[in-house]
Enzyme design. Structure first.
Site, short mmCIF file in Angstrom:
data_model
loop_
_atom_site.label_atom_id
_atom_site.label_comp_id
_atom_site.label_asym_id
_atom_site.label_seq_id
_atom_site.Cartn_x
_atom_site.Cartn_y
_atom_site.Cartn_z
N LYS A 1 11.12 36.43 24.33
CA LYS A 1 11.09 35.23 23.49
C LYS A 1 12.39 34.42 23.60
CE LYS A 1 7.78 37.07 20.09
NZ LYS A 1 7.59 37.46 18.65
N ASN B 1 12.14 38.38 16.90
CA ASN B 1 12.08 39.80 17.25
C ASN B 1 11.98 40.05 18.76
OD1 ASN B 1 9.47 39.02 17.59
ND2 ASN B 1 8.57 40.46 16.12
N GLU C 1 -4.29 36.26 26.99
CA GLU C 1 -2.92 35.77 27.01
C GLU C 1 -2.42 35.56 28.45
OE1 GLU C 1 -0.87 38.64 24.55
OE2 GLU C 1 -1.96 37.98 22.76
P1 IDP Z 1 3.41 41.49 17.05
O1 IDP Z 1 4.28 40.51 17.79
O2 IDP Z 1 4.16 42.76 16.73
O3 IDP Z 1 2.09 41.73 17.72
P2 IDP Z 1 1.97 39.83 15.13
O4 IDP Z 1 1.45 40.33 13.82
O5 IDP Z 1 0.99 39.56 16.21
O6 IDP Z 1 3.10 40.86 15.61
O7 IDP Z 1 2.79 38.51 14.82
C1 IDP Z 1 3.21 37.65 15.85
C2 IDP Z 1 4.67 37.29 15.60
O8 IDP Z 1 4.75 36.53 14.40
C3 IDP Z 1 5.59 38.48 15.38
O9 IDP Z 1 6.08 39.04 16.59
C4 IDP Z 1 6.68 37.88 14.53
O10 IDP Z 1 7.66 37.19 15.34
C5 IDP Z 1 5.94 36.87 13.69
N1 IDP Z 1 5.58 37.41 12.38
C6 IDP Z 1 4.61 38.32 12.11
N2 IDP Z 1 4.55 38.60 10.81
C7 IDP Z 1 5.49 37.84 10.23
C8 IDP Z 1 5.91 37.68 8.86
O11 IDP Z 1 5.39 38.30 7.93
N3 IDP Z 1 6.94 36.81 8.64
C9 IDP Z 1 7.53 36.11 9.66
N4 IDP Z 1 7.16 36.22 10.95
C10 IDP Z 1 6.16 37.09 11.23
#
Ligand code: IDP
Ligand code: MG
Length: 163
Positions: free
Chosen positions: A13, A116, A130
Protein backbone atom coordinates in the site's frame (compact mmCIF):
# COMPACT_ATOMS: atom_id res chain seq x y z
CA UNK A 1 -5.30 -28.38 5.20
CA UNK A 2 -5.48 -29.58 1.61
CA UNK A 3 -2.59 -28.39 -0.49
CA UNK A 4 -3.87 -26.32 -3.34
CA UNK A 5 -1.78 -24.46 -5.88
CA UNK A 6 -3.13 -20.91 -5.98
CA UNK A 7 -2.60 -17.35 -7.14
CA UNK A 8 -3.33 -14.29 -5.07
CA UNK A 9 -3.29 -10.54 -5.42
CA UNK A 10 -0.99 -8.69 -3.06
CA UNK A 11 -0.65 -4.92 -2.86
CA UNK A 12 2.04 -3.02 -1.02
CA UNK A 13 0.00 0.00 0.00
CA UNK A 14 1.02 3.68 -0.44
CA UNK A 15 2.19 4.03 3.18
CA UNK A 16 4.70 1.22 2.75
CA UNK A 17 5.91 2.40 -0.67
CA UNK A 18 6.40 5.87 0.77
CA UNK A 19 8.33 4.51 3.75
CA UNK A 20 10.68 2.46 1.59
CA UNK A 21 9.44 -0.95 2.74
CA UNK A 22 8.92 -2.43 -0.73
CA UNK A 23 12.08 -4.52 -0.79
CA UNK A 24 11.57 -5.97 2.69
CA UNK A 25 7.98 -6.95 2.02
CA UNK A 26 8.65 -8.53 -1.37
CA UNK A 27 11.58 -10.38 0.13
CA UNK A 28 9.37 -12.10 2.71
CA UNK A 29 7.18 -13.62 0.02
CA UNK A 30 10.15 -14.64 -2.10
CA UNK A 31 11.88 -16.29 0.84
CA UNK A 32 8.75 -18.33 1.56
CA UNK A 33 9.14 -19.69 -1.95
CA UNK A 34 6.18 -17.91 -3.50
CA UNK A 35 6.77 -16.91 -7.10
CA UNK A 36 6.06 -13.39 -8.28
CA UNK A 37 4.30 -13.81 -11.63
CA UNK A 38 3.12 -10.22 -12.05
CA UNK A 39 4.33 -6.94 -10.57
CA UNK A 40 3.95 -3.21 -11.22
CA UNK A 41 4.22 0.14 -9.51
CA UNK A 42 1.08 2.12 -10.25
CA UNK A 43 -0.98 4.97 -8.91
CA UNK A 44 -4.46 3.48 -8.33
CA UNK A 45 -7.26 5.46 -9.95
CA UNK A 46 -10.59 6.05 -8.23
CA UNK A 47 -11.99 3.30 -10.45
CA UNK A 48 -9.33 0.83 -9.35
CA UNK A 49 -10.01 1.66 -5.71
CA UNK A 50 -13.79 1.47 -5.97
CA UNK A 51 -13.66 -1.89 -7.73
CA UNK A 52 -11.04 -3.26 -5.38
CA UNK A 53 -12.93 -2.33 -2.22
CA UNK A 54 -16.50 -2.76 -3.53
CA UNK A 55 -17.36 -5.08 -0.62
CA UNK A 56 -16.77 -2.24 1.85
CA UNK A 57 -19.13 0.34 0.31
CA UNK A 58 -21.19 2.01 3.05
CA UNK A 59 -18.87 1.09 5.93
CA UNK A 60 -17.73 3.97 8.16
CA UNK A 61 -14.10 3.64 7.03
CA UNK A 62 -14.89 3.35 3.29
CA UNK A 63 -14.15 6.96 2.22
CA UNK A 64 -10.89 7.07 4.15
CA UNK A 65 -9.89 3.75 2.64
CA UNK A 66 -10.51 4.98 -0.91
CA UNK A 67 -8.64 8.24 -0.23
CA UNK A 68 -5.76 6.36 1.31
CA UNK A 69 -5.30 3.83 -1.49
CA UNK A 70 -5.49 6.51 -4.22
CA UNK A 71 -2.98 8.73 -2.38
CA UNK A 72 0.17 7.40 -3.98
CA UNK A 73 1.68 4.50 -5.86
CA UNK A 74 1.22 0.93 -4.76
CA UNK A 75 3.14 -2.15 -5.79
CA UNK A 76 0.60 -4.55 -7.25
CA UNK A 77 1.68 -8.17 -7.39
CA UNK A 78 0.37 -11.56 -8.30
CA UNK A 79 2.10 -14.32 -6.40
CA UNK A 80 1.73 -18.03 -6.81
CA UNK A 81 2.28 -21.02 -4.54
CA UNK A 82 0.78 -23.72 -2.36
CA UNK A 83 -2.12 -22.30 -0.33
CA UNK A 84 -0.72 -18.83 -1.03
CA UNK A 85 -4.07 -17.12 -0.33
CA UNK A 86 -4.28 -18.25 3.26
CA UNK A 87 -0.54 -18.36 3.96
CA UNK A 88 0.17 -14.87 2.60
CA UNK A 89 -2.61 -13.46 4.78
CA UNK A 90 -1.10 -15.27 7.77
CA UNK A 91 2.23 -13.66 6.89
CA UNK A 92 0.48 -10.26 6.80
CA UNK A 93 -1.24 -10.67 10.18
CA UNK A 94 -4.68 -9.44 11.21
CA UNK A 95 -6.22 -6.29 9.71
CA UNK A 96 -5.48 -4.36 12.92
CA UNK A 97 -1.72 -4.28 13.50
CA UNK A 98 -2.41 -3.94 17.24
CA UNK A 99 -3.87 -7.45 17.20
CA UNK A 100 -1.36 -8.93 14.76
CA UNK A 101 1.05 -11.62 15.92
CA UNK A 102 4.69 -10.56 16.35
CA UNK A 103 6.69 -11.43 13.26
CA UNK A 104 3.86 -10.72 10.85
CA UNK A 105 4.22 -7.91 8.35
CA UNK A 106 1.51 -5.76 9.93
CA UNK A 107 2.91 -6.25 13.42
CA UNK A 108 6.44 -5.51 12.31
CA UNK A 109 5.74 -2.48 10.11
CA UNK A 110 2.43 -0.88 11.10
CA UNK A 111 0.58 0.58 14.05
CA UNK A 112 -2.98 1.28 12.95
CA UNK A 113 -5.45 -0.44 10.64
CA UNK A 114 -5.97 2.69 8.50
CA UNK A 115 -2.42 2.32 7.20
CA UNK A 116 -1.61 -1.34 7.51
CA UNK A 117 1.00 -1.65 4.78
CA UNK A 118 -0.32 -4.59 2.72
CA UNK A 119 -3.38 -6.08 1.08
CA UNK A 120 -4.00 -9.73 0.26
CA UNK A 121 -7.00 -11.43 -1.36
CA UNK A 122 -9.12 -13.46 1.05
CA UNK A 123 -10.46 -16.23 -1.25
CA UNK A 124 -10.00 -17.79 -4.67
CA UNK A 125 -12.91 -15.70 -5.98
CA UNK A 126 -11.50 -12.44 -4.55
CA UNK A 127 -8.08 -13.26 -5.95
CA UNK A 128 -9.46 -13.77 -9.46
CA UNK A 129 -11.53 -10.61 -9.24
CA UNK A 130 -8.73 -8.44 -7.83
CA UNK A 131 -6.06 -9.74 -10.22
CA UNK A 132 -8.34 -8.77 -13.13
CA UNK A 133 -8.71 -5.22 -11.78
CA UNK A 134 -4.97 -4.58 -11.87
CA UNK A 135 -3.54 -6.95 -14.50
CA UNK A 136 -4.16 -7.95 -18.09
CA UNK A 137 -3.60 -11.67 -18.74
CA UNK A 138 -0.51 -10.90 -20.82
CA UNK A 139 1.06 -9.11 -17.86
CA UNK A 140 1.30 -12.39 -15.93
CA UNK A 141 4.24 -14.72 -16.41
CA UNK A 142 4.67 -18.41 -15.89
CA UNK A 143 6.61 -19.27 -12.76
CA UNK A 144 9.69 -21.38 -13.28
CA UNK A 145 9.74 -24.47 -11.05
CA UNK A 146 13.34 -23.90 -10.03
CA UNK A 147 16.53 -23.17 -11.88
CA UNK A 148 17.72 -26.77 -12.10
CA UNK A 149 14.46 -28.03 -13.61
CA UNK A 150 14.45 -25.08 -15.97
CA UNK A 151 17.93 -25.69 -17.33
CA UNK A 152 17.37 -29.42 -17.66
CA UNK A 153 14.24 -28.79 -19.72
CA UNK A 154 15.83 -25.95 -21.63
CA UNK A 155 19.10 -27.61 -22.63
CA UNK A 156 18.37 -31.27 -21.90
CA UNK A 157 22.06 -32.13 -21.54
CA UNK A 158 22.36 -32.93 -17.85
CA UNK A 159 23.49 -36.54 -17.76
CA UNK A 160 23.36 -37.31 -14.10
CA UNK A 161 22.24 -35.89 -10.81
CA UNK A 162 24.32 -36.12 -7.68
CA UNK A 163 21.28 -36.54 -5.43
P1 IDP B 1 -8.03 -6.96 5.19
O1 IDP B 1 -7.18 -5.95 4.45
O2 IDP B 1 -7.30 -7.52 6.37
O3 IDP B 1 -8.61 -8.01 4.29
P2 IDP B 1 -10.67 -5.74 5.23
O4 IDP B 1 -11.70 -6.01 6.28
O5 IDP B 1 -10.89 -6.34 3.89
O6 IDP B 1 -9.25 -6.16 5.83
O7 IDP B 1 -10.56 -4.16 5.10
C1 IDP B 1 -9.87 -3.56 4.03
C2 IDP B 1 -8.97 -2.47 4.59
O8 IDP B 1 -9.79 -1.45 5.15
C3 IDP B 1 -8.07 -2.91 5.74
O9 IDP B 1 -6.85 -3.49 5.30
C4 IDP B 1 -7.86 -1.64 6.50
O10 IDP B 1 -6.83 -0.83 5.91
C5 IDP B 1 -9.19 -0.92 6.33
N1 IDP B 1 -10.08 -1.15 7.46
C6 IDP B 1 -10.75 -2.29 7.77
N2 IDP B 1 -11.47 -2.16 8.89
C7 IDP B 1 -11.26 -0.89 9.30
C8 IDP B 1 -11.76 -0.14 10.41
O11 IDP B 1 -12.54 -0.62 11.25
N3 IDP B 1 -11.32 1.15 10.53
C9 IDP B 1 -10.46 1.71 9.62
N4 IDP B 1 -9.98 1.04 8.55
C10 IDP B 1 -10.37 -0.25 8.41
MG1 MG C 1 -9.97 -7.76 2.72
Amino acid sequence: MAERFERTFVAIKPDAVNRGLVGDIISRFEKRGFKIIGMKLLHPTLEHAQKHYAEHVGKPFYNNLINFITEGPIVAMVIEGVNVIDISRKMMGTTDPQQAAPGTIRFDYAQVKESNVVHGSDSVESAEREIAIYFKPEELFEARENDADYFIKMFGHVEEKSF
